[in-house]
Design a protein around this motif. Structure first.
Motif, PDB file in Angstrom:
ATOM      1  N   VAL A 103       0.877  -1.168   0.000  1.00 26.69           N
ATOM      2  CA  VAL A 103       0.000   0.000   0.000  1.00 26.69           C
ATOM      3  C   VAL A 103       0.917   1.221   0.000  1.00 26.69           C
ATOM      4  N   VAL A 104       0.822   2.023  -1.047  1.00 27.08           N
ATOM      5  CA  VAL A 104       1.691   3.187  -1.209  1.00 27.08           C
ATOM      6  C   VAL A 104       0.875   4.437  -0.925  1.00 27.08           C
ATOM      7  N   VAL A 105       1.356   5.278   0.009  1.00 26.75           N
ATOM      8  CA  VAL A 105       0.632   6.481   0.424  1.00 26.75           C
ATOM      9  C   VAL A 105       1.499   7.705   0.145  1.00 26.75           C
ATOM     10  N   PRO A 106       0.915   8.909   0.172  1.00 27.60           N
ATOM     11  CA  PRO A 106       1.709  10.108  -0.122  1.00 27.60           C
ATOM     12  C   PRO A 106       2.794  10.356   0.913  1.00 27.60           C
ATOM     13  N   ASP A 107       3.795  11.124   0.525  1.00 25.73           N
ATOM     14  CA  ASP A 107       4.819  11.550   1.476  1.00 25.73           C
ATOM     15  C   ASP A 107       4.148  12.285   2.630  1.00 25.73           C
ATOM     16  N   GLY A 108       4.611  11.975   3.834  1.00 27.63           N
ATOM     17  CA  GLY A 108       4.051  12.625   5.006  1.00 27.63           C
ATOM     18  C   GLY A 108       2.885  11.883   5.626  1.00 27.63           C
ATOM     19  N   TYR A 109       2.551  10.717   5.071  1.00 27.00           N
ATOM     20  CA  TYR A 109       1.441   9.925   5.599  1.00 27.00           C
ATOM     21  C   TYR A 109       1.956   8.585   6.115  1.00 27.00           C
ATOM     22  N   ALA A 110       1.236   8.023   7.086  1.00 26.73           N
ATOM     23  CA  ALA A 110       1.579   6.727   7.665  1.00 26.73           C
ATOM     24  C   ALA A 110       0.393   5.784   7.500  1.00 26.73           C
ATOM     25  N   GLN A 111       0.647   4.494   7.693  1.00 27.41           N
ATOM     26  CA  GLN A 111      -0.404   3.496   7.509  1.00 27.41           C
ATOM     27  C   GLN A 111      -0.223   2.350   8.497  1.00 27.41           C
ATOM     28  N   ARG A 112      -1.318   1.641   8.735  1.00 33.77           N
ATOM     29  CA  ARG A 112      -1.260   0.466   9.602  1.00 33.77           C
ATOM     30  C   ARG A 112      -2.417  -0.454   9.242  1.00 33.77           C
ATOM     31  N   VAL A 113      -2.163  -1.753   9.256  1.00 29.20           N
ATOM     32  CA  VAL A 113      -3.226  -2.733   9.047  1.00 29.20           C
ATOM     33  C   VAL A 113      -4.090  -2.776  10.298  1.00 29.20           C
ATOM     34  N   VAL A 114      -5.401  -2.663  10.107  1.00 28.65           N
ATOM     35  CA  VAL A 114      -6.348  -2.706  11.216  1.00 28.65           C
ATOM     36  C   VAL A 114      -6.695  -4.147  11.561  1.00 28.65           C
ATOM     37  N   ILE A 115      -7.024  -4.942  10.545  1.00 33.50           N
ATOM     38  CA  ILE A 115      -7.406  -6.332  10.762  1.00 33.50           C
ATOM     39  C   ILE A 115      -7.227  -7.089   9.458  1.00 33.50           C
ATOM     40  N   ARG A 116      -6.809  -8.362   9.579  1.00 30.87           N
ATOM     41  CA  ARG A 116      -6.567  -9.231   8.438  1.00 30.87           C
ATOM     42  C   ARG A 116      -7.583 -10.370   8.425  1.00 30.87           C
ATOM     43  N   TRP A 117      -7.735 -10.962   7.250  1.00 35.25           N
ATOM     44  CA  TRP A 117      -8.489 -12.218   7.173  1.00 35.25           C
ATOM     45  C   TRP A 117      -7.940 -13.192   8.222  1.00 35.25           C
ATOM     46  N   GLY A 118      -8.837 -13.769   9.024  1.00 41.50           N
ATOM     47  CA  GLY A 118      -8.459 -14.761  10.025  1.00 41.50           C
ATOM     48  C   GLY A 118      -8.194 -14.202  11.400  1.00 41.50           C
ATOM     49  N   ASP A 119      -8.085 -12.875  11.544  1.00 35.15           N
ATOM     50  CA  ASP A 119      -7.880 -12.294  12.874  1.00 35.15           C
ATOM     51  C   ASP A 119      -9.159 -12.423  13.705  1.00 35.15           C
ATOM     52  N   PRO A 120      -9.051 -12.395  15.025  1.00 30.94           N
ATOM     53  CA  PRO A 120     -10.229 -12.604  15.880  1.00 30.94           C
ATOM     54  C   PRO A 120     -11.266 -11.495  15.746  1.00 30.94           C
ATOM     55  N   VAL A 121     -12.525 -11.881  15.742  1.00 28.33           N
ATOM     56  CA  VAL A 121     -13.651 -10.952  15.774  1.00 28.33           C
ATOM     57  C   VAL A 121     -14.508 -11.217  17.009  1.00 28.33           C
ATOM     58  N   VAL A 122     -14.799 -12.485  17.248  1.00 23.17           N
ATOM     59  CA  VAL A 122     -15.651 -12.905  18.354  1.00 23.17           C
ATOM     60  C   VAL A 122     -14.767 -13.464  19.464  1.00 23.17           C
ATOM     61  N   SER A 669      -5.643   1.462   7.699  1.00 27.08           N
ATOM     62  CA  SER A 669      -5.899   2.854   8.066  1.00 27.08           C
ATOM     63  C   SER A 669      -4.691   3.701   7.680  1.00 27.08           C
ATOM     64  N   VAL A 670      -4.978   4.909   7.193  1.00 24.03           N
ATOM     65  CA  VAL A 670      -3.937   5.843   6.751  1.00 24.03           C
ATOM     66  C   VAL A 670      -4.183   7.176   7.441  1.00 24.03           C
ATOM     67  N   TRP A 671      -3.129   7.822   7.899  1.00 25.69           N
ATOM     68  CA  TRP A 671      -3.274   9.125   8.535  1.00 25.69           C
ATOM     69  C   TRP A 671      -2.081  10.006   8.191  1.00 25.69           C
ATOM     70  N   LYS A 672      -2.276  11.294   8.373  1.00 20.95           N
ATOM     71  CA  LYS A 672      -1.211  12.251   8.095  1.00 20.95           C
ATOM     72  C   LYS A 672      -0.351  12.438   9.330  1.00 20.95           C
ATOM     73  N   LYS A 673       0.938  12.435   9.131  1.00 22.18           N
ATOM     74  CA  LYS A 673       1.859  12.709  10.224  1.00 22.18           C
ATOM     75  C   LYS A 673       1.949  14.222  10.400  1.00 22.18           C
ATOM     76  N   GLY A 674       1.433  14.714  11.526  1.00 21.28           N
ATOM     77  CA  GLY A 674       1.374  16.150  11.748  1.00 21.28           C
ATOM     78  C   GLY A 674       2.502  16.662  12.623  1.00 21.28           C
TER      79      GLY A 674
END
Length: 685
Positions: A103-122, A669-674
């Motif tokens: 996942v490629v995002v603009p300069d100055g932005y960060a990213q993180r995986v929130v949840i993957r296939w197979g991760d716990p829900v219940v 999730s992607v957010w701007k580094k402020g």
């Protein structure tokens, strides 16, 4: 990193053959199901007086806040003319087209995986083990091929949210290790794992106001909805003879939901989800001998012979020869109440049955509820439902029950679009007509309301269950795969993504019209319309194309009148969303321009109208889905990464875990580094 090339040619629209097979039953390789002689209405009545009528209508619309009242259309700017500062929400350096496995995002932005296939829900979900999957585990874990993403705030600042995600389909040759799965002979346990991997997931999440991003919080809200979850059927077709089966002689209870594509969050805090390519899961429609039933099954492309997944071997409901009504129990808009984990989800029959891409709501001038939805197949239609009753503001349990019931009684319409240019000016090349826009007027044709049908030869019950055939009868406009449709919360207009249609203008197929102006439309376009007086209850509207997608250097593309030398290439628009400024955000599916799919922003008014900028790209073989854009967060669903490989034996992607890991569909999730290490605002310097 070197470019990763697919192992075999892409299908029309840029998808891999594996995606086509498992996502939509290889629909692009078969004749489209709409064989109606429904001649495009606009071609029948085109004359110069209509242009005069449209101009008069535009003046009226301007007085009431229509297109002309906004500084909407930007003239093409010379390349040497400086543009004003980017509008808020779109001020970032665009990501260049690429083929990276990331996942490629603009300069100055960060990213993180929130949840993957197979991760716990219940609670109690076991740790995911790719080589040792079970149906019991998958029923508690995050499902496969995430699509729609919805956030439902739980506090005034939006720090805590319910996250609702659709799981559209399973790709069994990637779902399981290659040495464990035989496509010709799946095991019963593998089939049950796939049933559990469909549906939806509900989770509680928290946005980190210090470090940014979104994280899952264990809670009582964690819920999986699968193909074993019981749904209540509501509305005018509940109990219909066409919905009754041996397992449900009442026609009011359906087990499960499937191929849930996009959706929408309602103003009262529930989620609407569209059941799309349900036809591919069924087998043996060719054994149905009744000609009327056979024609109905064919109109929905319900499968003949054995199915790809072979589910019919383990449950007769997937065998049309044994349960001819079972396909009629899918293809609806379903509603989930994430705030109540014990609630029974609903299938709303008043909204019609077809391949719903999504369903999104706008409140009418007198307080009723309008729901927009597209039928995502070649040459299919755009629909609107307007409730009889009025919306009750709020998201209390009482308000949720009241407002949900509004979707069970009202009027179902289908759209007819008429261009304002002479037929000779719409030649299929994408060349703009003399008035420099693809535009015109339209009307909503009523199909049914309650127990009353407006379609000759159809009962109301038949209109709701066999909506496609009813729409054929009233000469609705055949569109180029209408997908996500959403109202803009700022300017009030409605926007629809039309992904592509390579059969447009082919021999024996529907030709071009002003709202679908290109032959062999492989890159799609984005449609914008304004309801008369801005009222979603109106039966008339004016429309225009915002984007005609593709390579900006190509003559057949259009970017709202903006200078094409300054825009990002965009192909195959799919899902749409809006930020609080009213900018349109578009995710793509099946990029034909030689790069990975992505997420794009575009202002829709003012001098920057049409200035498309790519915000992110997704990994090899993946599709961008479910965008959510807030002031401090962008969420995307990365669907089917690595699905351009024939099987899991030789993966072309290892995202998100890297190394030699199998790819896993995930939410990012992607957010701007402020400043001072705190998150900044999306799209602002």
């Amino acid at each position: 990193m070197p470019d990763l090339l697919p192992l075999f040619p892409a299908h029309p629209g840029g998808r891999s053959p594996i995606t086509c097979e498992y996502r939509c039953g290889n629909a692009c390789a078969h004749p489209e199901p709409n064989e109606s002689g429904n001649e495009y209405f606009g071609d029948v009545v085109k004359d110069i007086s209509r242009r005069g009528a449209f101009k008069a209508g535009a003046v009226m619309a301007a007085a009431a806040g229509g297109f002309a009242a906004l500084s909407g259309t930007a003239a093409a700017a010379p390349a040497d003319r400086p543009h004003p500062r980017p509008v808020p929400g779109t001020d970032f350096d665009p990501v260049p087209p690429n083929k990276l496995d990331a996942v490629v995002v603009p300069d100055g932005y960060a990213q993180r995986v929130v949840i993957r296939w197979g991760d716990p829900v219940v609670a109690g979900a076991p740790k995911f083990d790719y080589t040792k999957q079970t149906a019991a585990a998958q029923a508690k874990q995050f499902g496969y091929n995430n699509d729609f993403v919805g956030l439902i705030p739980q506090d005034p600042l939006g720090l805590t949210n319910l996250l609702v995600v659709n799981h559209e389909y399973t790709t069994e040759v990637h779902l399981f290790p290659a040495d464990q799965y035989d496509p010709a002979n799946p095991t019963e346990e593998q089939v049950k794992i796939a049933w559990a991997a469909h549906g939806l997931s509900v989770l509680l999440t928290r946005r980190d106001p210090i470090h940014g991003g979104l994280s899952v919080v264990p809670s009582r809200y964690g819920r999986r909805i699968t193909l074993d979850t019981v749904f209540e059927v509501r509305g005018p077709a509940a109990g219909s003879k066409y919905l009754k089966t041996s397992a449900d002689p009442s026609g009011r209870k359906v087990r499960g939901t499937q191929n849930n594509c996009s959706g929408g969050v309602t103003p009262w805090g529930t989620v609407l989800s569209g059941e799309e390519n349900f036809d591919q899961y069924f087998a043996n429609s060719d054994k149905v001998t009744d000609p009327v039933e056979a024609a109905r099954l064919k109109r929905y492309s319900v499968g003949a012979g054995t199915s790809t997944r072979k589910w019919e071997r383990f449950d007769k409901r997937w065998d049309v020869a044994q349960e001819p009504n079972e396909p009629n129990r899918f293809g609806w808009v379903v509603e989930i109440d994430p705030n109540d984990p014990t609630s029974t989800p609903v299938k709303h029959t008043a909204l019609g049955r077809f391949k719903h891409e999504a369903a999104n709501i706008k409140i009418t001038a007198d307080g009723r509820v309008a729901v927009y939805s597209g039928d995502d197949s070649r040459f299919e239609y755009i629909y609107k439902f307007v409730s009889k009753g009025k919306y009750k503001p709020g998201n209390s349990a009482h308000a949720r029950r009241h407002n949900s019931a509004l979707l069970d009684e009202g009027t179902l319409y289908v759209g007819r679009f008429t261009g304002d240019s002479p037929a000779a000016e719409i030649d299929g090349t994408g060349k703009l007509p003399a008035d420099h826009e693809f535009d015109g007027t339209g009307e909503w044709i009523p199909l049914a309301s309650g127990t009353k049908s407006f379609v000759d030869g159809f009962t109301a019950e038949e209109v709701y269950v066999f909506t496609r055939q009813a729409a054929d009868k009233v000469a609705a406009t055949k569109m180029d795969r209408p997908e996500d449709i959403e109202p803009n919360p700022v300017n009030g207009r409605i926007y629809a993504a039309l992904t592509n249609n390579t059969d447009r203008g082919a021999a024996g197929k529907a030709g071009v019209d002003e709202v679908n102006p290109r032959n062999g439309n492989k890159n799609g376009h984005v449609l914008e319309w304004e309801e008369n007086r801005g009222d979603a209850a109106s039966t008339r509207f004016s429309w225009r194309l915002l984007l005609v997608c593709g390579d900006p250097a190509a003559a057949d593309t259009y970017f709202g009148g903006f200078d094409k030398s300054q825009v990002s290439p965009i192909s195959c628009p799919d899902n749409v969303a809006f930020d609080r400024h009213g900018n349109l955000w578009i995710s793509t599916d099946g990029n034909t321009l030689g790069a990975n799919d992505g997420l794009f922003s575009v202002p829709v008014t003012g001098p920057e109208r049409g200035h498309v900028k790519q915000f992110l790209s997704v990994p090899v073989g993946a599709e961008t889905c479910g965008p959510v854009v807030t002031d401090h967060l962008v969420l995307v669903a990365v669907q089917h990464p690595g699905e351009n490989a024939a099987s899991s034996a030789n993966p072309t992607s290892h995202w998100p875990d890297g190394g030699t890991a199998q790819p896993r569909p995930s939410i990012v999730s992607v957010w701007k580094k402020g400043r001072f290490g705190l998150p900044g605002r999306i799209g602002e310097r």
